[in-house]
Enzyme design. Structure first.
Site, short mmCIF file in Angstrom:
data_model
loop_
_atom_site.label_atom_id
_atom_site.label_comp_id
_atom_site.label_asym_id
_atom_site.label_seq_id
_atom_site.Cartn_x
_atom_site.Cartn_y
_atom_site.Cartn_z
N ARG B 128 0.80 -1.23 0.00
CA ARG B 128 0.00 0.00 0.00
C ARG B 128 0.83 1.27 0.00
NH1 ARG B 128 -5.01 0.45 3.75
NH2 ARG B 128 -3.45 0.60 5.38
N ASP B 129 2.05 1.24 0.48
CA ASP B 129 2.79 2.49 0.61
C ASP B 129 4.24 2.29 0.19
OD1 ASP B 129 3.04 5.17 1.19
OD2 ASP B 129 3.68 4.80 3.25
N LEU B 130 4.43 1.56 -0.89
CA LEU B 130 5.79 1.30 -1.37
C LEU B 130 6.35 2.56 -2.02
CD1 LEU B 130 8.08 -0.72 -1.88
CD2 LEU B 130 6.95 -1.33 -4.02
#
Lengths: 316, 295
Positions: B128-130
């Site tokens: 989700r937050d790469l």
């Protein structure tokens, strides 16, 4: 980071055909060790403690999704396997039940009322009210014992996978099958015999039993689909199916003995069958014998000639 | 059960809540997480999102993921013990100048990122937050590490901010930007982020850098063309406001935008940056792409 705990396998059709669902490979990491079941059997006291805490958890979560109590009881079993039975005190059982329930609710992001929990726990005896700090400390102890591995893979995780194998096209029929299988899974968790099997095996067996109840004419196709699945050991499924059958039969017999009315079509049919039999004979024992014969015929459908001793089982 | 100080010793502070420490011959990184400041502390103990994230990290055993080895509690604090990464691991890998010298190194690192994402997706775990800030590289050994849940040394923001959806938008996929505020993440969003990182490796600057979702979408559509029902079935119903679409734009020629890239690389990049999430290549398929032949 996030994951879908209720449906970790997601939609089966999204998975590439050649992908091995990794949940089959790691599910054993999330169940109590094999010797847990034996050590429970060795001690009547341990079994009674587990039964008490399971009952408390069931009371706490009776209005929630069945995954919640199942997850909480999984934490309980893993905790007991790791720590053993700590102390024989009713309040300790309650504290453990509340902590496992609370942790499961957190993992599932389920809202619940702490006040309702307190009320439930104090019902009956004038038991101690747990400080929130006490619950938090107990939660910390459980988390540590489980090494913070709280994402337990349950039989519910595998139901969509197997239902897709059955190729039932009607969504309503699929839902009925899933609901009945979930009900069976939840009830069977109370029996320590089921703890010997992997979640995927329990899921496959519960679905087969449910399909035999609900769709008897399609049952052979479902059985073939499960047998063809390369991630499943067929012999183990047979064993687990028999255990689940025994548990479901006990549930069934308890309903009959209590003479409660039930809307389940299967029960209605069998009540009709029993009433017909009772009209033919005057003896209660004869009715029981007839029922046993009937069940033996059902058993041989699965090629198992083992006789099941009749026993009275009263649901708590 | 050993206490914290019995188990680990030789503490050396790295930043405000991060320590290097030792046990026997091994070094570890220890991060302190306080749960006392959580608004729900009084009622609910350890917050659910911390339990969930730690549970995930405890499951992961992959060479390209910074390993969470131990979790200990001491009153209101959690102590997360991670594998130690020495100074050879540079944080925010795209700012490492050596990255741009060797084209093969870009391919190697891209492969490791995709392999890690495929590993996570096989377990139904979403990142989700790469973004580059979460990625550390050792240029000498050509090993890359993705740091999750505050394991990155440069991570200083409060954990609450980390778990919220407000964050760097540059690596968000169009389907997420369309539904900003609605958490409908799925695996294609992670693949899109990898595609952005791939583009950034090539151009030496972020592919998309608008400060808002509207500006980001405009930049995306400027490069890849405005989506239509033909290129993205269902896009009309996803796009809540027509204003987000902007005036129709034609896609640019990726070969001219990325002249340094060979045809296989262009093919992979275009598939990772496919606007329609259902048509976007999966991480599982991406690691098998011909571009990685020989890696």
């Amino acid at each position: 980071m996030d994951f879908d705990l209720e449906n970790p396998l997601g939609n089966f059709h999204d998975l590439p055909c050649d992908a091995v669902p990794s949940l089959f490979l790691i599910e054993s990491d999330h169940i109590p060790p094999p010797n847990y079941c034996q050590s429970l059997k060795a001690s009547d006291f341990d079994i009674s403690v587990r039964r008490d805490v399971v009952s408390l958890i069931s009371q706490l979560s009776c209005t929630f999704d069945p995954v919640l109590p199942y997850l909480a009881i999984n934490y309980l079993d893993r905790f007991l396997a790791n720590q053993g039975i700590l102390q024989p005190k009713p309040w300790a059982n309650k504290l453990l039940a509340v902590s496992c329930f609370s942790l499961a609710a957190k993992m599932l992001k389920t809202e619940y009322s702490a006040t309702d929990v307190q009320v439930l726990m104090n019902h009956g005896d004038g038991g101690a009210i747990f400080e929130t700090q006490t619950i938090q400390r107990m939660e910390g102890i459980v988390l540590g014992a489980l090494q913070w591995r709280m994402r337990s893979i349950t039989p519910f995780s595998f139901i969509p996978f197997f239902v897709n194998l059955f190729r039932l096209k009607d969504p309503a029929l699929r839902q009925v099958l899933k609901d009945r299988a979930s009900e069976i899974i939840l009830k069977s968790q109370r029996e320590i015999k089921v703890l010997e099997f992997k979640p995927s095996t329990v899921a496959a067996s519960a679905l087969l039993y449910a399909s035999h109840e609900l769709f008897p004419f399609q049952y052979p196709c479902f059985l073939r689909a499960i047998s063809d699945c390369s991630y499943i050991n067929k012999e183990t499924v047979v064993q687990c199916y028999n255990v689940i059958q025994d548990i479901a039969r006990e549930e069934y017999e308890s309903v009959l003995n209590i003479n409660s009315t039930s809307d389940t079509p299967v029960n209605v049919l069998d009540e009709h069958f029993l009433s017909l039999e009772s009209e033919k004979t005057n003896g209660t024992n004869v009715v029981v014998t007839q029922e046993q014969d009937f069940k033996r015929r059902k058993t041989t459908d699965y090629g198992n000639n083992r006789r099941v001793p009749f026993s009275h089982f009263h649901q708590c | 059960m050993l206490t914290l100080r019995e188990k680990y010793y030789d503490f050396d502070q790295i930043s405000s809540k991060v320590f290097k420490c030792r046990r026997d011959d091994q070094f570890f990184t220890m991060k302190i997480v306080s749960i006392l400041n959580e608004e729900n502390q009084a009622n609910n103990g350890v917050p659910y999102w911390i339990i969930r994230e730690i549970s995930i990290l405890k499951e992961l055993d992959h060479i390209n993921i910074v390993r969470l080895i131990d979790v200990m509690t001491d009153g209101p604090d959690l102590f997360l013990v991670f594998e130690y990464l020495d100074n050879e691991f540079q944080a925010d890998f795209l700012k490492n100048p050596k990255m741009f010298m060797y084209p093969q190194m870009k391919k190697e690192f891209l492969y490791q990122i995709l392999n890690t994402v495929a590993y996570l997706h096989a377990r139904k775990i979403l990142l989700r937050d790469l973004r580059p800030e979460n990625i550390l590289v050792n240029v000498r050994t050509q090993v890359l590490k993705i740091a999750l849940f505050g394991a990155a040394r440069t991570f200083e923001a409060p954990l609450e901010a980390y778990s919220s959806s407000v964050g760097c938008l540059s690596y968000r996929s169009p389907e997420v930007l369309f539904q900003f505020g609605c958490e409908k993440y799925s695996t294609p969003n992670d693949v899109w982020a990898v595609g952005c990182i791939f583009g950034e490796m090539l151009l030496h600057r972020p592919l998309f850098s608008g400060p808002s979702d509207v500006e980001l979408l405009d930049e995306i559509f400027t490069l890849l063309g405005t989506p239509t029902e033909e290129t993205w079935p269902g896009v009309t119903s996803i796009c809540g406001t027509c204003a987000l679409m902007g005036p129709p734009q034609q896609p640019k020629d990726l070969a001219k935008e990325f002249p340094m890239l060979n045809p296989d690389g262009l093919d992979l990049l275009s598939k990772m940056l496919c606007l329609c999430p259902n048509y976007r290549i999966s991480a599982e398929d991406a690691v098998k792409h011909p571009y990685f032949k020989g890696v």
